[in-house]
Every structure is written in structure tokens, then in C-alpha cells.
Design a protein around this motif. Structure first.
Motif, PDB file in Angstrom:
ATOM      1  N   SER B  13      38.774  38.018  23.944  1.00 56.75           N
ATOM      2  CA  SER B  13      37.876  38.947  24.621  1.00 56.75           C
ATOM      3  C   SER B  13      36.489  38.346  24.864  1.00 56.75           C
ATOM      4  O   SER B  13      35.738  38.826  25.694  1.00 56.75           O
ATOM      5  CB  SER B  13      37.741  40.217  23.792  1.00 56.75           C
ATOM      6  OG  SER B  13      37.347  39.855  22.481  1.00 56.75           O
ATOM      7  N   LYS B 283      44.119  42.482  37.045  1.00 57.86           N
ATOM      8  CA  LYS B 283      43.087  43.527  36.947  1.00 57.86           C
ATOM      9  C   LYS B 283      42.101  43.440  38.095  1.00 57.86           C
ATOM     10  O   LYS B 283      41.596  42.367  38.413  1.00 57.86           O
ATOM     11  CB  LYS B 283      42.320  43.359  35.626  1.00 57.86           C
ATOM     12  CG  LYS B 283      42.580  44.486  34.647  1.00 57.86           C
ATOM     13  CD  LYS B 283      41.711  44.333  33.431  1.00 57.86           C
ATOM     14  CE  LYS B 283      40.515  45.266  33.528  1.00 57.86           C
ATOM     15  NZ  LYS B 283      39.649  45.132  32.346  1.00 57.86           N
ATOM     16  N   VAL B 293      46.063  41.194  32.630  1.00 60.20           N
ATOM     17  CA  VAL B 293      46.461  41.841  31.381  1.00 60.20           C
ATOM     18  C   VAL B 293      47.861  41.350  31.048  1.00 60.20           C
ATOM     19  O   VAL B 293      48.762  41.420  31.901  1.00 60.20           O
ATOM     20  CB  VAL B 293      46.466  43.377  31.543  1.00 60.20           C
ATOM     21  CG1 VAL B 293      46.815  44.044  30.206  1.00 60.20           C
ATOM     22  CG2 VAL B 293      45.126  43.849  32.064  1.00 60.20           C
ATOM     23  N   GLU B 299      43.844  41.216  27.212  1.00 65.12           N
ATOM     24  CA  GLU B 299      43.156  41.052  28.489  1.00 65.12           C
ATOM     25  C   GLU B 299      42.525  39.676  28.566  1.00 65.12           C
ATOM     26  O   GLU B 299      41.923  39.211  27.601  1.00 65.12           O
ATOM     27  CB  GLU B 299      42.059  42.108  28.644  1.00 65.12           C
ATOM     28  CG  GLU B 299      42.620  43.495  28.885  1.00 65.12           C
ATOM     29  CD  GLU B 299      41.566  44.474  29.365  1.00 65.12           C
ATOM     30  OE1 GLU B 299      40.522  44.019  29.877  1.00 65.12           O
ATOM     31  OE2 GLU B 299      41.801  45.678  29.223  1.00 65.12           O
ATOM     32  N   ARG B 301      39.858  37.617  30.871  1.00 68.45           N
ATOM     33  CA  ARG B 301      38.884  37.795  31.944  1.00 68.45           C
ATOM     34  C   ARG B 301      38.686  36.477  32.692  1.00 68.45           C
ATOM     35  O   ARG B 301      38.672  35.402  32.083  1.00 68.45           O
ATOM     36  CB  ARG B 301      37.551  38.270  31.383  1.00 68.45           C
ATOM     37  CG  ARG B 301      37.613  39.724  30.925  1.00 68.45           C
ATOM     38  CD  ARG B 301      36.224  40.238  30.721  1.00 68.45           C
ATOM     39  NE  ARG B 301      35.420  39.278  29.983  1.00 68.45           N
ATOM     40  CZ  ARG B 301      34.411  39.607  29.185  1.00 68.45           C
ATOM     41  NH1 ARG B 301      34.084  40.857  29.033  1.00 68.45           N
ATOM     42  NH2 ARG B 301      33.740  38.676  28.547  1.00 68.45           N
TER      43      ARG B 301
END
Lengths: 400, 556
Positions: B13, B283, B293, B299, B301
Motif C-alpha cells: 500500500s 482501478k 486490484v 491493491e 497503485r
């Protein structure tokens, strides 16, 4: 090889003369030609070329592609196919000719033999069966590849008639250039002899069934012993053919059906064959395009002979106008031992085949002991053949 | 394959990648490598526990390595091999031998590497065809020369007034018009006609035509008599092995060696690969892709998402429909990616003896086929239409281990059988079952046994793959090996969707780099390279490092 599936074991075929050629090919100098293994030389190119110009030489032409063209419409068919007039050709005549596609681009050049009213043979460098068959639609004619059914030996040089006389064919004294005759040569039996060749010298081509090939070779060698006969390879022949100014398909021009780059195709006028185009004989393949190109002046190239300064041969060189402008390339070149000149065949952009005056330059990279010497040698356009002795045409021919 | 995630990736994350590439197939890895070399922080996520996509080699029988999907090598762009230094990372390409089509009368037609041998071979069957072959090869080569410069150029948008699109359209127009009117007409015919009609213009012998038609139906849900198949043939001819245009070879070690070398090059450039990381969803926020995801909810990024999956899987499978414009989705649904092929990968304890081949024939080392007329090929296709696998299948079969010493112990062999036709679903829309799959496999094995008695006794292991397995494992929708058929309606600026041929998806920073994009499949790498070029083009100057990305080598 009876089982045809096994051909892959011997990728290059052997000519009917192979046993003799193999024995004489002391340096094992072989090269492929039309699917056959052929001799580049027999140990000494200079001596071989000298035999072509001074005594007698034999060169195996069996790999030439040969098509038998026969039938009641053979004359009409060939007149439709080729550039020259065939109807006027005598029985026993031979014609150097060429044929084009509809765009007037040359498919190949070759030699046409007329055996009688309805039977012809076409000899050429490349394969054309689909073209010849498609062109035959509407004509009562059969076309067959007879390459493997006919062995050919070219006997060239000033003593070549003397050799044939000694071999038992004195009657060939009357045979004129571009004519053929059938003779009996002692132990060989019947042989078709044409007064043709690729050397611009006195010379003959001898055609027999493959099973008679070795007898023919042996008989000529024995008959020619006192006349300086020797086998020659492609390298010596190539020198002679450049001296003669003759062109070779896919060396001096690209056959239209092989041209990957469309701009490589050439009309007859662009490879020096304009003289054979008979626009008045009736329709033939390419006539309209050739006529249009002449009328509209759209011809781009010309094939010329060059006489280059110095003595360094110019294979593959680019030709310039002045120092800068590229105007063509050399397709064949050699220092000519016979004419003592540095000669070449070249494709030149028009109008520089005519208008270049003394402005042509040939760029030569001469590799000498690991370094290139870059030369820009003056050249001028000259008439072909470079060498054209009267003995070539004398009938009866001289003994040497 | 080494999972670099554990050692080098900080907490999921806490990090935003410059780019996340979905799928570690060859195109994903090509795109990822170029971006990593340009200084971007790139993560490749792969759903399987191995990498490779459809350029994959797995050892499914002890000691025997398969090329499980793609099996021969030719189209991969040599410029990419050089840019990414793939030979230094272990990629080696081996030219291969000739081949043969077996005839039902016990004979065969072979092709040899030697031109004269092929001529004499054809002449056994038709003297005319033997001499037609040169003109045929010349014409195909002309079309190859035309198309090759287009492979590594982003197609223009013909409806755009941007300077770049207009100048690229002008380039295409000039390129086309340079052909001259006669050749231009021939070219358009060739792109749109059936291979059967095309071959009829040159050849008369059925077995010779069947052999030459092989490349025109591979991977395509069309028969040799369907319009458009001539182009598919060209697509297979436009590659080369070291300049020998049209030639095919093997990647030494199997097709997985291609992606192994790419992965090695990518890792050396600082990239990261995560296996066992299946993407559930791409996403999007406020019209912009911002990561993926995974199926386990993790998740990731990223500033941009690059999908090497086919367009259907990307947009219909991995996106929220509300994130994508409806008309675009409709066009993706209409994109043809019908599965047509299956594959058998076989481990053998000896070389099968094909009774037709004389002892010592090199053809055994080449591609082998059992369909000796175009009609049989077309009939095989007819069964596909009604949802059956071909009872008399078409095969492109070869034994790479006769050329490549690395894939099996001495004396054992890997045999690759590419098979058509094999529908994605069976009659009435029924899904494949294990029994169906085995029956399909049996039809293929039986066919080989007919020509090589005793073959089955040498079989150690068989992997049978229908479109179902290809979709489930590799992710190819309906098992279409090209991520979408290579027909004229789906090429150039129409691939995959008109208006979206420049590797950009309908969402900002969502990119496509798989074979669904120009110039298509065949293990070319060009889609991945072209996508990377577009991405880098759009980035601000100074934000990327300059890296080698060659234009296509000139065709002279």
C-alpha cells in the motif's frame, strides 16, 4: 537414381559429362549452375582463356534449360512469344532471341533452334515453363522441358573446325554461323552441331543424347590432341563472353519474373536488345508496351560497353557523371587479355549512354594488402563486341 | 521463476509504481523492459505461478520441456532483440529443416532448405508448379517488403486532424502509391482474397497447394476458401531468421526461452515481476487508471496500467463497465477472437517412423502435415462451424528436439502438434468436458498413428489443449492465439477498435500492449514495443532516460 524421392541426397545434379569433368577438375573448383555442379576452372584460367582465343576449348553447356516446342502452330506460337520473326527462319537455322511480358519487360534471352517445319528447341538461362504453357493457350503446340534429355558441349576457338574435321565432320566446312547440321562423328554416332557460341570466336555447340556424352567428350579430346584442345571452366568463358559483349540473364539484367523490386525489370531497348524487336511482324507479347515506351520516350536505362582507363577491373562499380552524379552500375567487367583493354558492361541512365562524352567516371575500390585504393577512373562508351575477329564468320572456316 | 516481490517490493500500500503491466507474456515483458530501461519503476503482475503467457516452456514430463503454446519463432522483431540485448540474456534462435505434407496414397510432398531440391521435389508432382514456385515466392516477398516497415509504426487515426495522424496517413498513402497502380491492385486483392483462390493462380497440384496454404489458416477461424486467408499467410511469412525472410526457427530451449530472456533483460533494467498475482480489476478514478486490484483484494497503485491481455479480457473481464464508454465496450464485444485451434504436446521415447519418408530424409526435422487437399482442409473447418472438432484434423506438427538438444534427454523427444479446427464451445454452446478433450486428443493421435505406425507406443505423456485450456491457463479469450483474428477488418487502424489503435484505452493512462493491438500476434513483440513508444512519447521531457528503441530496419 530411379526413386525420384531420393533427389535430396544429391542437391546438385551431375551433367552427363561429369565423370570426365571431375577427373580434370584438379583444383576441385565447383560452382552450382541451374541445379548442376559445374567447373569454375580446370586449374589455370589464363591458359583456358588462351585456348578459347588461340586453339580449341570445350565447355559443358548441359545445364542450360531446354524446352522442346513442337506442333503445327509452333511457328505462330513462337512469333507470338518472342521478339524476332520466326516465320522466316530456315529449317536448320538458329536464332538468338528474347521474350517479354505484357509490360515489355524481358523475361529472358536464349537461343532458338529450328529442326524442321514444326519442331523447335529453346535454350535459356532460367526456367519458364508456366509462362511458355500459358502463352500456348489457343495454339496447337506442345512444350516440354528436355533439359535432362540433351547433353551439350561447346567447342570454341580458332582450331575448333580443325578438331571437328579431325573428328570426321569435314562437311561442316560449309556450315555458316547460326546454322546447324546433323553429322556422324565416328564412334559417337549422330551429333547435332550448331555454329553458335558465347565467345565471339569461331565455334560450335554439339548436342547429343546424354548416353552418348562421354563418347563425344573422348572423341573430341582425341581428335583435338594436335589442335590444342582443352576443357575450360566458367571463369575463362566469362572473360571471353565479356570480350564478346554478350549479356547474361540475372547477371547483366534481372529477368522480369524474378525481379523482387519492380523497378529492376527492363525493356529490350534498355539492355541492348533493341535490334531484335520486330514491330512489323504482327502481334507479340510486349509489343504495345515497347512501342509506347519508344513513342513516349519513357525508356530509362541503356546497356553499354565501357572502355575504362588503367588496368584494374571494375566489377560491381558505380558509374558517375563527373565526380558526383550516379548514372549507372557495372554488371560485368574484366581486364581483357585479348584486346589489352579494361572493359566492362554497364547499365547507364539515359541519356548518358549517348551524351556523357568524356565525363564518365568509374569508382573502383582496389584491395591491395588489406587496404583499399579508391580510384575514380575515366571511362567511355564503346561499341560491343569488344573483340570481333573475321575468323568468327569465315565460311569455310580456317584451320586456325 | 524467481519471485522478486518478497525481497524488493516494499509494503503494497505504500508504493505507487510508474507502471504496472498486466501479464508476463512476451508483449507485456517487451513493453515493461523498454519502460524500465527508460527509468520507470515498473511492476509486471502475472496470474500464473510461471511467466511466459503463450511463449512458455514447461516441463510436464520429467526431463522433457515443452513449448506449450507457440512453438516456432520467426516474427519476433530483430530490432527488439537488439534493443533489449536478448541474446546476451540467453535467447538463441535455431533455423530448422524443411518439412513435408503426407498424402493419403502413401506419398508426400516435401520442402527443403535447398531451393533446387524443393524445385525437383515439386517437379515430381507437377513440373509446372515446380517452376511456378519462384514467381509465387517472389510475389509473396514483394508483399512482405511492403508490410514490414509498417510493423513498428503506430497506426494513424484516419479521422483525426492532428498533424501526426495526418502525416502518418500521408506516409501510408505514399507507401501504397509507390507500388504503382498494377501492384497496388494486386496487393488489395491479396489482402482480401482466399488463399485457395490465390494459390489457384499459381499452382495445379492439390498437395502442393495444401502445403503452401498451411500458414494461411493457422490460428484463424477461417477455412482456406474463406476470403482474408491470403493475408494470414503473409502474416506468417513476414518474419525472418537472420535475414532469411519467411524462414522459421526454434527458440533454443523452447518458446519459453523468449520470455525467459525478456524477463532477465527486464530484471537487469531494474524491473519487478510478481507471479501468482491475478488481476481482478483495473482501478479507475475520475476517468483515469490508477492501479489494479488483485483477486485476493490487494491493491497495487500505479501512475499507469498497461494491459497485455487481449481486449476482451481487459475491458469485459477486468473492468467495471461503468468505467468504460458503452460504445467502446460494444466494439470490443464485436472484435472477432474466435478460437479455432488446439494443441497436443507430446513426450516421446523415440522418433516416430513415418512410412512415407525415405530413410535419412531431413523432413522429419521440419514441419509435418497430414492434409493433402484444400478440400480436406475446408471440410475440417466445416466441422468447426457446427461446434465440432475436426474428425480429420489439420496439423502443423514438428519435433523440435531433433534440432534443439536442450529440451529432452538424448533419445527422448518433444513433439508439438498444432491442430485445427477446435471450437471454443461445442455444439449447442456446450462447454468442453474432460471426455471431449480426450476424444479430441485421440483424433489427433490416431491421425499421426495412421502415417507412423507404432507412434502411440512411443508416447510417454500428452498434454491436450483445447481453447478451454488456452483460455483458462493463458487467458486468451476463446483460445484465440492471436488475441483477435488477423483479418483485414481488424488490422492497422482498426485493431483492436477504430479510434483506439494507438495503444491508448478509453480511460486515461490505461494502455494496451497485447497482440490485440497492431500489428497482431505471432510472437512478434511489436505491439509491446509500439505501446512503450507511445507511452514514452506522452511523458514529459526530462522525466525519462533515453534508451535504445530502433525504428524498423530499412527494407532496401
Amino acid at each position: 537414381m530411379t526413386d525420384q524421392r531420393h533427389h535430396f541426397r544429391q542437391p546438385l545434379q551431375r551433367s552427363p559429362f561429369h565423370p570426365r569433368i571431375e577427373a580434370a577438375n584438379v583444383l576441385n573448383a565447383w560452382a552450382p549452375w541451374a541445379g548442376y555442379t559445374t567447373a569454375l576452372n580446370f586449374g589455370d584460367v589464363a591458359m583456358e582463356h588462351s585456348a578459347i582465343r588461340s586453339t580449341a576449348s570445350v565447355y559443358d553447356v548441359s545445364p542450360m534449360i531446354k524446352y522442346a516446342i513442337e506442333g503445327p502452330d509452333a511457328v505462330a506460337y513462337l512469333d507470338r512469344l518472342t521478339l524476332r520473326r520466326v516465320a522466316g527462319m530456315p529449317v536448320g537455322g538458329v536464332q538468338y532471341t528474347a521474350w517479354c511480358n505484357d509490360a515489355g519487360h524481358v523475361l529472358d534471352d536464349g537461343t532458338l533452334f529450328r529442326f524442321d517445319e514444326t519442331r523447335f528447341r529453346l535454350c535459356c538461362q532460367e526456367r519458364h515453363l508456366p509462362w511458355l504453357l500459358d502463352s500456348a493457350i489457343g495454339f496447337d503446340v506442345t512444350i516440354r522441358d528436355v533439359t535432362e534429355e540433351v547433353a551439350g558441349l561447346s567447342l570454341q576457338g580458332p582450331t575448333s573446325f580443325a578438331v571437328l574435321k579431325a573428328a570426321g565432320a569435314a562437311e561442316l566446312a560449309d556450315l555458316k554461323p547460326f546454322r546447324m547440321a546433323e553429322v556422324r562423328l565416328g564412334p559417337v554416332g549422330p551429333v547435332t552441331v550448331s555454329r553458335t557460341g558465347f565467345t565471339a570466336d569461331l565455334g560450335y555447340e554439339l548436342w547429343v543424347a546424354p548416353e552418348r556424352a562421354l563418347d563425344l567428350w573422348d572423341h573430341l579430346m582425341i581428335s583435338g590432341r594436335l589442335h590444342g584442345i582443352r576443357p575450360v571452366g566458367t571463369e575463362a568463358l566469362n572473360i571471353a563472353r565479356i570480350e564478346a559483349g554478350f549479356i547474361t540473364a540475372n547477371a547483366d539484367f534481372v529477368c522480369a519474373e524474378h525481379a523482387l523490386r519492380p523497378d529492376r525489370a527492363r525493356q529490350p531497348d534498355e539492355i541492348g536488345l533493341d535490334w531484335m524487336v520486330d514491330l512489323d511482324k504482327g502481334p507479340f507479347n510486349g509489343r504495345a508496351a515497347i512501342r509506347a515506351a519508344r513513342r513516349d520516350r519513357t525508356l530509362k536505362w541503356a546497356l553499354v560497353g565501357l572502355d575504362i582507363e588503367g588496368n584494374i577491373s571494375a566489377e560491381g562499380s558505380i558509374v558517375y557523371l563527373g565526380g558526383r552524379k550516379e548514372v549507372g552500375q557495372i554488371t560485368a567487367a574484366v581486364w581483357s587479355p585479348t584486346t589489352k583493354r579494361n572493359i566492362a558492361l554497364a547499365q547507364l541512365l539515359r541519356p548518358w549512354h549517348r551524351d556523357a562524352g568524356d565525363k564518365l567516371r568509374v569508382e573502383i575500390y582496389a584491395l591491395r594488402e588489406l587496404q583499399y585504393h579508391k580510384l575514380m577512373l575515366p571511362a567511355r562508351v564503346v561499341k560491343r563486341p569488344f573483340f570481333n575477329p573475321p575468323r568468327r564468320r569465315a565460311t569455310p572456316p580456317a584451320m586456325f | 521463476m524467481k519471485d522478486t516481490a518478497a525481497s524488493t517490493v516494499p509494503g503494497p500500500s505504500s508504493r505507487t509504481w510508474d507502471a504496472v503491466v498486466v501479464g508476463a507474456g512476451h508483449n507485456g515483458l517487451v513493453a515493461a523492459s523498454y519502460l524500465a530501461r527508460s527509468g520507470l519503476d515498473v511492476l509486471v503482475v502475472e496470474k500464473n505461478e510461471w511467466i511466459g503467457g503463450a511463449a512458455v516452456s514447461r516441463e510436464l514430463h520429467p526431463g522433457v520441456t515443452y513449448s506449450n503454446c507457440s512453438y516456432v519463432f520467426s516474427l519476433f522483431r530483430p530490432e527488439i532483440m537488439r534493443d533489449l540485448d536478448l541474446p546476451a540474456h540467453g535467447l538463441q534462435v535455431l533455423p530448422y529443416e524443411s518439412g513435408a505434407v503426407f498424402k493419403r496414397d502413401g506419398g508426400y510432398v516435401a520442402m527443403y532448405r535447398d531451393h533446387e531440391a524443393t524445385r525437383r521435389e515439386f517437379a515430381r508432382h507437377s513440373p509446372r508448379d515446380a517452376e511456378s514456385y519462384d514467381r509465387y515466392s517472389r510475389d509473396i516477398m514483394r508483399y512482405c517488403r511492403f508490410i514490414r516497415p509498417l510493423l513498428m509504426r503506430t497506426p494513424p487515426d484516419p479521422a483525426s486532424f492532428k498533424l501526426r495522424d495526418m502525416s502518418e496517413m500521408a506516409y501510408l498513402a505514399r507507401h501504397f502509391l509507390a507500388l504503382g497502380s498494377e501492384d497496388a491492385a494486386e496487393m488489395v486483392r491479396f489482402w482480401t482474397m482466399s488463399i485457395s483462390d490465390f494459390l489457384d493462380e499459381y499452382f495445379e497440384n492439390e498437395a502442393i497447394k495444401s502445403y503452401l496454404a498451411v500458414s494461411s489458416i493457422i490460428g484463424t477461424a477461417l477455412g482456406p476458401m474463406s476470403p482474408g486467408t491470403a493475408y494470414v499467410l503473409l502474416h506468417h511469412y513476414m518474419g525472418d531468421v537472420d535475414g532469411n525472410i519467411g524462414a522459421w526457427g526454434y527458440a533454443r530451449g523452447g518458446m519459453g526461452a523468449v520470455t525467459k530472456a525478456l524477463a532477465s533483460s527486464f530484471l537487469a533494467a531494474g524491473g519487478t515481476i510478481r507471479e501468482n498475482a491475478p488481476v481482478a480489476r483495473i482501478k479507475v478514478r475520475e476517468g483515469r487508471a490508477e492501479g489494479v486490484v488483485l483477486e485476493d483484494g490487494e491493491e497495487i497503485r500505479a501512475r499507469r496500467v498497461i494491459s497485455s491481455m487481449d481486449v476482451k479480457r481487459t475491458f469485459l473481464g477486468c473492468m467495471d463497465p461503468s468505467d468504460v464508454p458503452a460504445p467502446f465496450l460494444e466494439k470490443v464485444r464485436n472484435f472477432k477472437s474466435r478460437g479455432s485451434s488446439g494443441k497436443l504436446n507430446i513426450a516421446l521415447d523415440g522418433v516416430p517412423e513415418f512410412t512415407a519418408l525415405p530413410e535419412g530424409s531431413p523432413c522429419i526435422q521440419g514441419d509435418l502435415h497430414f492434409t493433402d487437399t484444400l478440400e480436406r482442409m475446408e471440410r475440417a473447418y466445416d466441422e468447426w462451424k457446427i461446434g465440432r472438432w475436426s474428425s480429420d484434423p489439420f496439423q502443423d506438427t514438428m519435433i523440435p528436439t531433433l534440432t534443439d538438444p536442450t529440451m529432452a534427454p538424448p533419445g527422448q523427444h518433444f513433439m508439438s502438434c498444432f491442430v485445427q479446427y477446435c471450437p471454443p464451445r461445442l455444439e449447442g454452446g456446450r462447454e468442453w468436458t474432460e471426455n471431449d478433450r480426450d476424444a479430441f486428443g485421440k483424433a489427433v493421435l490416431d491421425q499421426i498413428e495412421d502415417y507412423a505406425p507404432g507412434f502411440k507406443n512411443r508416447v510417454l505423456h500428452v498434454e491436450v489443449r483445447t481453447p478451454r485450456e488456452l483460455e483458462a491457463e493463458v487467458g486468451l479469450t476463446d483460445g484465440n492465439i492471436f488475441q483477435g483474428e488477423l483479418t483485414f477488418d481488424q488490422l492497422l487502424f482498426n485493431r483492436p477498435v477504430p479510434g483506439y489503435a494507438q495503444y491508448r484505452g478509453p480511460v486515461d493512462e490505461l494502455w494496451m500492449c497485447g497482440s490485440s493491438t497492431h500489428p497482431g500476434g505471432g510472437v512478434m513483440g511489436a505491439p509491446g514495443r509500439n505501446a512503450a513508444a507511445e507511452i514514452l512519447r506522452g511523458m514529459k521531457a526530462g522525466t525519462t532516460k533515453k534508451t535504445e528503441m530502433r525504428d524498423a530496419y530499412p527494407v532496401i
